[in-house]
Design a protein around this motif. Structure first.
Motif, PDB file in Angstrom:
ATOM      1  N   PRO A 157     -56.214  40.942  31.861  1.00 34.90           N
ATOM      2  CA  PRO A 157     -57.120  41.021  33.146  1.00 34.90           C
ATOM      3  C   PRO A 157     -56.114  40.803  34.315  1.00 34.90           C
ATOM      4  O   PRO A 157     -56.399  41.107  35.554  1.00 34.90           O
ATOM      5  N   ASN A 158     -54.874  40.485  33.934  1.00 40.16           N
ATOM      6  CA  ASN A 158     -53.988  40.151  35.403  1.00 40.16           C
ATOM      7  C   ASN A 158     -52.729  40.798  35.062  1.00 40.16           C
ATOM      8  O   ASN A 158     -51.705  40.875  35.792  1.00 40.16           O
ATOM      9  N   CYS A 159     -52.749  41.972  34.246  1.00 43.52           N
ATOM     10  CA  CYS A 159     -51.594  42.875  33.977  1.00 43.52           C
ATOM     11  C   CYS A 159     -51.490  43.770  35.101  1.00 43.52           C
ATOM     12  O   CYS A 159     -52.440  44.571  35.227  1.00 43.52           O
ATOM     13  N   ALA A 160     -50.404  44.356  35.461  1.00 43.94           N
ATOM     14  CA  ALA A 160     -50.071  45.164  36.524  1.00 43.94           C
ATOM     15  C   ALA A 160     -49.393  46.532  36.099  1.00 43.94           C
ATOM     16  O   ALA A 160     -49.619  47.380  36.837  1.00 43.94           O
ATOM     17  N   PHE A 161     -48.676  46.344  35.030  1.00 47.52           N
ATOM     18  CA  PHE A 161     -47.907  47.554  34.556  1.00 47.52           C
ATOM     19  C   PHE A 161     -48.215  47.806  32.887  1.00 47.52           C
ATOM     20  O   PHE A 161     -48.189  46.740  32.208  1.00 47.52           O
TER      21      PHE A 161
ATOM     22  N   LEU B 294     -57.815  52.031  18.906  1.00 47.26           N
ATOM     23  CA  LEU B 294     -57.524  51.143  20.136  1.00 47.26           C
ATOM     24  C   LEU B 294     -58.742  50.600  20.696  1.00 47.26           C
ATOM     25  O   LEU B 294     -59.845  51.606  20.995  1.00 47.26           O
ATOM     26  N   HIS B 295     -58.473  49.392  21.269  1.00 50.77           N
ATOM     27  CA  HIS B 295     -59.767  48.721  21.795  1.00 50.77           C
ATOM     28  C   HIS B 295     -59.116  48.143  23.005  1.00 50.77           C
ATOM     29  O   HIS B 295     -58.325  47.498  23.059  1.00 50.77           O
ATOM     30  N   LEU B 296     -59.920  48.568  24.125  1.00 49.83           N
ATOM     31  CA  LEU B 296     -59.342  48.276  25.470  1.00 49.83           C
ATOM     32  C   LEU B 296     -60.218  47.264  26.370  1.00 49.83           C
ATOM     33  O   LEU B 296     -61.270  47.636  26.324  1.00 49.83           O
ATOM     34  N   GLY B 297     -59.868  46.102  26.424  1.00 51.82           N
ATOM     35  CA  GLY B 297     -60.371  45.139  27.425  1.00 51.82           C
ATOM     36  C   GLY B 297     -60.468  45.278  28.728  1.00 51.82           C
ATOM     37  O   GLY B 297     -60.343  46.460  29.522  1.00 51.82           O
ATOM     38  N   ASP B 298     -60.240  44.129  29.499  1.00 51.85           N
ATOM     39  CA  ASP B 298     -60.045  44.309  30.908  1.00 51.85           C
ATOM     40  C   ASP B 298     -58.609  44.492  31.354  1.00 51.85           C
ATOM     41  O   ASP B 298     -57.727  43.779  30.991  1.00 51.85           O
ATOM     42  N   LEU B 299     -58.353  45.842  31.865  1.00 54.85           N
ATOM     43  CA  LEU B 299     -56.979  46.317  32.531  1.00 54.85           C
ATOM     44  C   LEU B 299     -57.197  46.576  33.725  1.00 54.85           C
ATOM     45  O   LEU B 299     -56.546  47.510  34.474  1.00 54.85           O
ATOM     46  N   SER B 300     -58.048  46.303  34.599  1.00 52.38           N
ATOM     47  CA  SER B 300     -58.457  46.645  35.809  1.00 52.38           C
ATOM     48  C   SER B 300     -57.258  46.232  37.061  1.00 52.38           C
ATOM     49  O   SER B 300     -57.511  46.635  38.260  1.00 52.38           O
ATOM     50  N   LYS B 301     -56.460  45.278  36.603  1.00 51.72           N
ATOM     51  CA  LYS B 301     -55.181  44.897  37.463  1.00 51.72           C
ATOM     52  C   LYS B 301     -54.073  45.855  37.488  1.00 51.72           C
ATOM     53  O   LYS B 301     -53.029  45.928  38.352  1.00 51.72           O
ATOM     54  N   VAL B 302     -53.979  46.797  36.654  1.00 46.57           N
ATOM     55  CA  VAL B 302     -53.062  47.698  36.589  1.00 46.57           C
ATOM     56  C   VAL B 302     -53.144  48.887  37.535  1.00 46.57           C
ATOM     57  O   VAL B 302     -53.959  49.860  37.503  1.00 46.57           O
ATOM     58  N   ARG B 303     -52.325  48.439  38.806  1.00 47.37           N
ATOM     59  CA  ARG B 303     -52.513  49.244  39.942  1.00 47.37           C
ATOM     60  C   ARG B 303     -51.070  49.428  40.695  1.00 47.37           C
ATOM     61  O   ARG B 303     -50.871  50.351  41.003  1.00 47.37           O
ATOM     62  N   TYR B 304     -50.566  48.282  41.121  1.00 45.07           N
ATOM     63  CA  TYR B 304     -49.568  48.167  41.872  1.00 45.07           C
ATOM     64  C   TYR B 304     -48.507  49.081  41.402  1.00 45.07           C
ATOM     65  O   TYR B 304     -47.923  49.086  40.206  1.00 45.07           O
ATOM     66  N   GLU B 305     -48.082  49.865  42.119  1.00 49.44           N
ATOM     67  CA  GLU B 305     -46.902  50.776  41.955  1.00 49.44           C
ATOM     68  C   GLU B 305     -46.027  51.322  43.177  1.00 49.44           C
ATOM     69  O   GLU B 305     -46.446  51.709  44.156  1.00 49.44           O
ATOM     70  N   TYR B 306     -44.829  50.992  43.251  1.00 48.19           N
ATOM     71  CA  TYR B 306     -43.962  51.306  44.191  1.00 48.19           C
ATOM     72  C   TYR B 306     -43.647  53.021  44.369  1.00 48.19           C
ATOM     73  O   TYR B 306     -42.960  53.526  44.977  1.00 48.19           O
ATOM     74  N   ASN B 307     -43.666  53.371  42.805  1.00 51.71           N
ATOM     75  CA  ASN B 307     -43.902  54.899  42.850  1.00 51.71           C
ATOM     76  C   ASN B 307     -44.796  55.240  41.721  1.00 51.71           C
ATOM     77  O   ASN B 307     -45.609  54.183  41.116  1.00 51.71           O
TER      78      ASN B 307
END
Length: 405
Positions: free
Chosen positions: A148-152, A166-179
């Motif tokens: 839940p706190n992973c960005a990349f 594959l079983h994906l849970g909370d990946l809602s913080k994967v967002r920040y990208e400088y490119n």
């Protein structure tokens, strides 16, 4: 001593290391990396270590991860990478504070199994999981990926071609990208034995890059849905899923790129379509190329200037679409000779409605080799930049109501 960085780094012929005092150690960066003849890691004190970066990277003969104290470790990037003799991740490793998991098990090509609770102890602390299981080609199971706190998540499990689910849970913080090279780029690409993808919170996704996230999964029968409203790049998202018969409705609120999104989906009969196209689509080349049995024109595309992508080369090549409604191709405005061929080689295509052109629209090879095309509706083509080969080999054409050519 607190700093043991690179102490035995690149000692390629070293076969054995005796116990030595590391009770005050905080940094073990590269301490045993590239010790390619070492078979065992000594039972050292790691109770104060925070940095395990490349700890035993490329120790090719080490068969087991040592049961040391990893409780204070935060940086495990490349810690156990390239362990070619490793077959299982042991239970009870006690990794509880991990934040950096970049390439942690990179190219552990013979790794077969991992504990079902392996992610549990650090699921809330990990912030970077890029290439964590890159090329782990023998890995058969992976627990629920709940970070839940992973960005990349770039290339997280690319080419793990023994995984079946594959079983994906909370990946809602994967967002920040400088490119746009991060996000979910290639996250699960070429997991060729995956038959099922479960997503617990499909609406919670906020990443910008989903390119090739679920590509080259030939055993999937339905392309998985997730919220793509923040996605700028969806290129190749489901490319190469040759047995997928359905593809979901995708939200293109922020999207500029859908190139190769369903390329080579050879059994795909119906696309859910696209909605909320609020940003000018730039790239859509080969989007439905070699979708041999696709029968319906995808909804939401070519309704206005924004939904008419600039680059459309071979977008529907070899599909089985027979009819296309009224379309607006005013956004196809790139004059490059490498562009256009929008409806090239659509051998089942028979009728198209009225067409809205724009100033400078590139229509090179527009209907080329559409050998069954019979009727083209009304449109003013007087401002079109290029009509070279637009009707080449349209052997069945009976009526064309375009003016100003």
């Amino acid at each position: 001593a607190t700093d043991f960085r690179e102490m035995f780094h690149y000692c390629r012929k070293l076969k054995e290391i005796p116990f030595f005092d590391t009770s005050s150690a905080t940094d073990l960066t590269n301490v045993f990396s590239y010790c390619r003849n070492l078979r065992n890691i000594p039972d050292i004190d790691t109770s104060n270590v925070t940095n395990f970066y490349s700890f035993m990277n490329d120790c090719r003969l080490v068969k087991d991860i040592p049961m040391l104290d990893y409780s204070n470790g935060t940086d495990f990037s490349s810690a156990f990478a390239n362990l070619y003799s490793l077959k299982t991740i042991p239970s009870g490793l006690g990794i509880t504070s991990l934040t950096n998991g970049i390439s942690m098990f990179y190219r552990c090509e013979n790794l077969v199994a991992m504990p079902n609770d392996f992610f549990d102890k650090f699921s809330n602390t990990i912030t970077d999981a890029r290439t964590m299981f890159y090329d782990c080609r023998s890995l058969r199971n992976m627990p629920r990926i709940h970070f839940p706190n992973c960005a990349f998540m770039r290339e997280f499990a690319i080419r793990c071609d023994s995984l079946e689910e594959l079983h994906l849970g909370d990946l809602s913080k994967v967002r920040y990208e400088y490119n746009l090279s991060y996000g979910f780029y290639n996250a699960f690409n070429s997991c060729t034995k995956v038959k099922k993808v479960t997503i617990d919170y499909p609406e919670s996704f906020t990443a910008r890059n989903y390119s090739y996230m679920f590509a080259n999964m030939p055993l999937l029968e339905e392309n998985p849905y997730l919220n793509t409203s923040s996605g700028v790049n969806l290129g190749g998202l489901y490319s190469g899923n040759i047995n997928a018969k359905k593809s979901p409705v995708l939200d293109l609120t922020s999207c500029t790129n859908i190139s190769n999104i369903n390329t080579h989906n050879k059994t795909l009969r119906k696309v859910g379509g696209f909605k909320n196209i609020n940003t000018k689509l730039a790239y859509s080349q080969d989007a439905f190329n070699n979708c041999y049995v696709l029968e319906e024109f995808p909804s939401g595309l070519f309704q206005d200037y924004n939904s008419a992508p600039s680059y459309v080369r071979n977008m529907f090549m070899h599909s089985s679409i027979e009819e296309i409604p009224d379309i607006n191709i005013s956004g196809v405005n790139n004059s490059s000779t490498n562009n256009s061929y929008l409806f090239y080689a659509m051998y089942h295509f028979e009728n198209v409605g009225n067409i809205t052109f724009g100033s400078g629209t590139n229509c090179r090879g527009l209907f080329q080799s559409a050998t069954r095309l019979k009727r083209i509706g009304y449109g003013d083509a007087s401002l079109v930049s290029d009509m070279t080969n637009a009707f080449h080999s349209c052997n069945s054409l009976e009526w064309c109501d375009l003016s100003g050519i």
